[in-house]
Enzyme design. Structure first.
Site, PDB file in Angstrom:
ATOM      1  CG  PHE A  86      -1.889  -1.078   1.298  1.00  0.00           C
ATOM      2  CD1 PHE A  86      -3.103  -0.982   0.631  1.00  0.00           C
ATOM      3  CD2 PHE A  86      -1.602  -2.233   2.003  1.00  0.00           C
ATOM      4  CE1 PHE A  86      -4.018  -2.015   0.676  1.00  0.00           C
ATOM      5  CE2 PHE A  86      -2.516  -3.273   2.054  1.00  0.00           C
ATOM      6  CZ  PHE A  86      -3.724  -3.167   1.393  1.00  0.00           C
ATOM      7  CD  GLN A 119      10.671  -1.472   0.005  1.00  0.00           C
ATOM      8  OE1 GLN A 119      11.811  -1.732   0.372  1.00  0.00           O
ATOM      9  NE2 GLN A 119      10.067  -2.126  -0.968  1.00  0.00           N
ATOM     10  CB  ILE A 130       0.933  -5.567   5.420  1.00  0.00           C
ATOM     11  CG1 ILE A 130      -0.156  -6.544   5.864  1.00  0.00           C
ATOM     12  CG2 ILE A 130       0.386  -4.227   4.938  1.00  0.00           C
ATOM     13  CD1 ILE A 130      -1.183  -6.870   4.832  1.00  0.00           C
ATOM     14  CD  GLU A 131       6.438  -2.731  -0.186  1.00  0.00           C
ATOM     15  OE1 GLU A 131       7.225  -1.844  -0.553  1.00  0.00           O
ATOM     16  OE2 GLU A 131       6.091  -3.678  -0.917  1.00  0.00           O
ATOM     17  CB  ILE A 132       3.130   0.854   4.668  1.00  0.00           C
ATOM     18  CG1 ILE A 132       2.133  -0.044   5.399  1.00  0.00           C
ATOM     19  CG2 ILE A 132       2.595   2.259   4.441  1.00  0.00           C
ATOM     20  CD1 ILE A 132       0.785  -0.171   4.759  1.00  0.00           C
TER      21      ILE A 132
END
Length: 170
Positions: A86, A119, A130-132
């Protein structure tokens, strides 16, 4: 070669991802309260436990595992594992919220031609990664020279999502 006859499938956008969960309730809480997804109506004809969520132009379908105890447990946060990513506006705000919520994460930085992408990686309750990131720093450049189109559905939903957010703040 696959697809050589007539080209690739005529797709429009990513609709949803499905995730098998040890506990739909626990995952529902995570995706709502950590990632900001909103529960949406799910067809009543389904004869299995699950939940649907939507936000950011995509859906997440949570499916109750038939045997939760046999699901593998991931402990190590590995950025090279399967994940969904995201985009965010402020990684420092996201990092602060993850710390506040007690969610373990790791940081990575990628550099390409003087452009940096930061990241944060963490797991959902079932170990799905989950990656932001601030990945929009990198330009999207087609290797084939073909134009890359933005999803029309997302562009149409933006005003609708802004209206929903305003309604929830009242």
């Amino acid at each position: 070669m696959l697809g050589a006859k007539g080209g690739a499938l005529p797709l429009a956008s990513l609709n949803h991802i499905s995730l098998v969960c040890r506990s739909v309730e626990r995952s529902l809480d995570f995706y709502q309260n950590v990632l900001g997804f909103l529960p949406i109506r799910r067809p009543g004809s389904f004869d299995f436990t699950g939940a649907w969520l939507f936000n950011y132009g995509i859906g997440i379908h949570l499916l109750q595992s038939e045997d939760p105890e046999k699901m593998p447990r991931k402990k190590e946060i590995n950025p090279k594992d399967n994940h969904i990513s995201f985009q965010c506006e402020s990684l420092s705000m996201v990092e602060g919220k993850l710390k506040e919520m007690g969610i373990p994460y790791i940081q990575r930085r990628v550099e390409e031609g003087g452009i940096y992408v930061d990241q944060l990686f963490f797991h959902d309750p079932d170990g799905f990664m989950i990656e932001i990131c601030n990945c929009d720093n990198l330009p999207v450049i087609s290797l084939s020279g073909e134009p890359i189109m933005a999803c029309k559905r997302v562009m149409n939903l933006l005003p609708q999502q802004q209206q929903q957010k305003a309604a929830f703040q009242l």
